[in-house]
Design a protein around this motif. Structure first.
Motif, PDB file in Angstrom:
ATOM      1  N   PRO A  78       0.719 -12.428  10.182  1.00 16.60           N
ATOM      2  CA  PRO A  78      -0.139 -13.284   9.377  1.00 16.60           C
ATOM      3  C   PRO A  78       0.516 -13.635   8.057  1.00 16.60           C
ATOM      4  N   THR A 126       2.811  -3.076   6.018  1.00 13.37           N
ATOM      5  CA  THR A 126       2.487  -4.274   5.273  1.00 13.37           C
ATOM      6  C   THR A 126       3.489  -4.565   4.184  1.00 13.37           C
ATOM      7  N   ARG A 169      -0.485  -0.777  15.585  1.00 14.30           N
ATOM      8  CA  ARG A 169       0.099  -2.058  15.215  1.00 14.30           C
ATOM      9  C   ARG A 169       0.537  -2.872  16.426  1.00 14.30           C
ATOM     10  N   THR A 178      -2.999  -6.830  -1.501  1.00 16.00           N
ATOM     11  CA  THR A 178      -1.819  -6.704  -0.653  1.00 16.00           C
ATOM     12  C   THR A 178      -0.892  -5.612  -1.177  1.00 16.00           C
ATOM     13  N   HIS A 197      -7.583   1.932   9.813  1.00 16.77           N
ATOM     14  CA  HIS A 197      -7.634   0.501   9.522  1.00 16.77           C
ATOM     15  C   HIS A 197      -6.335  -0.228   9.886  1.00 16.77           C
ATOM     16  N   ALA A 229      -3.620 -14.663   4.421  1.00 17.30           N
ATOM     17  CA  ALA A 229      -4.493 -14.232   5.516  1.00 17.30           C
ATOM     18  C   ALA A 229      -4.547 -12.718   5.584  1.00 17.30           C
ATOM     19  N   ARG A 230      -3.377 -12.075   5.406  1.00 17.07           N
ATOM     20  CA  ARG A 230      -3.340 -10.615   5.441  1.00 17.07           C
ATOM     21  C   ARG A 230      -4.237 -10.028   4.353  1.00 17.07           C
ATOM     22  N   ALA A 256      -6.841 -11.333   3.007  1.00 18.42           N
ATOM     23  CA  ALA A 256      -8.242 -11.577   3.306  1.00 18.42           C
ATOM     24  C   ALA A 256      -8.782 -10.572   4.321  1.00 18.42           C
ATOM     25  N   GLU A 257      -7.887 -10.012   5.168  1.00 19.83           N
ATOM     26  CA  GLU A 257      -8.321  -9.107   6.227  1.00 19.83           C
ATOM     27  C   GLU A 257      -8.383  -7.651   5.768  1.00 19.83           C
ATOM     28  N   LEU A 258      -7.876  -7.353   4.596  1.00 23.37           N
ATOM     29  CA  LEU A 258      -7.814  -5.962   4.144  1.00 23.37           C
ATOM     30  C   LEU A 258      -9.213  -5.433   3.828  1.00 23.37           C
ATOM     31  N   PRO A 259      -9.493  -4.176   4.187  1.00 22.00           N
ATOM     32  CA  PRO A 259     -10.822  -3.602   3.955  1.00 22.00           C
ATOM     33  C   PRO A 259     -11.015  -3.154   2.514  1.00 22.00           C
TER      34      PRO A 259
END
Length: 233
Positions: free
Chosen positions: A156, A231, A145, A171, A226, A160-161, A163-166
């Motif tokens: 973020p 979070t 981190r 969330t 990841h 945005a967070r 959208a970046e998650l795999p």
């Protein structure tokens, strides 16, 4: 054999160590040693023959190492849990073993009580990780981190967070995963997030399906790979 007995197989290439572990396990209540293997290939064959509940697996062995043996055992016999018992707690040993399907990880300085606890933990569906290993996992999650020196970045925005998650994680699922990586139980996660335990279980089932992990130990390894931690903050 009583209904509460856990059947254990030991795999270690060093004869003195292997026999010592077998002797130690024989002194623990509720445990029956059903076999002992000198390498990973023999361990796989003995699991096929005896169907133990738990395998205590060394990592560095001839012919087939512990990671590959764990992978084969978990693929062919998912009902058999694997607890790694090794001299090594370095990242190159730890994470491949968890990714292969091990649900427990102890170093050989563990005492009988700690080994028994790890065996009981994996039998009940929990991860049997030593405090040293848990600390190392959390350290690596924390390291992942950290931003590069001199280049701090703002956190973020939630959109945005997400959208970046795999793997399509939401969330909330990432929050649950981060808390699993911290070692919290379902009940503790429910209290932290102010939701019911049933809701937590649903989130865990969903995130396990999306990430293709089989258990909490693999979920911790996935979170590390990841960078999913914190979070929920």
């Amino acid at each position: 054999m009583s209904a509460g007995t856990t059947r254990v197989l030991v795999a270690d290439d060093q004869t003195v160590v292997r026999e010592g572990i077998v002797m130690l396990l024989g002194l623990l209540p509720g445990i029956e040693v059903v076999g002992a293997a000198a390498d990973g290939e023999e361990a796989v064959a003995l699991v096929e023959r005896h169907h133990p509940d738990v395998v205590l697996m060394d990592l560095r062995m001839p012919r087939v190492d512990g990671v590959e043996a764990t992978r084969r055992i978990r693929a062919a016999h998912p009902e058999t849990e694997v607890v790694v018992l090794t001299t090594y707690a370095d990242d190159d040993s730890l994470f491949p073993a968890l990714q292969a399907g091990a649900r427990g990880y102890l170093t050989k300085d563990a005492g009988g009580e700690e080994i028994a606890r790890a065996i009981a933990d994996v039998r009940s569906g929990a991860a049997g990780l030593s405090p040293q290993v848990q600390l190392r996992l959390l350290e690596r999650l924390s390291e992942g981190r950290k931003a590069s020196p001199g280049t701090p970045e703002p956190a973020p925005a939630p959109a945005a967070r997400a959208a970046e998650l795999p793997d399509g994680l939401t969330t909330r699922e990432a929050e649950v995963l981060a808390l699993i990586a911290e070692g919290l139980s379902n009940g503790e996660i429910a209290q932290r997030l102010f939701v019911s335990p049933a809701t937590v279980k649903t989130h865990i089932n969903n995130l396990f399906a999306k990430t293709a992990v089989r258990d909490r130990a693999q979920a911790v390894a996935y979170a590390f790979r990841h960078g999913i931690t914190g979070t929920h903050q």
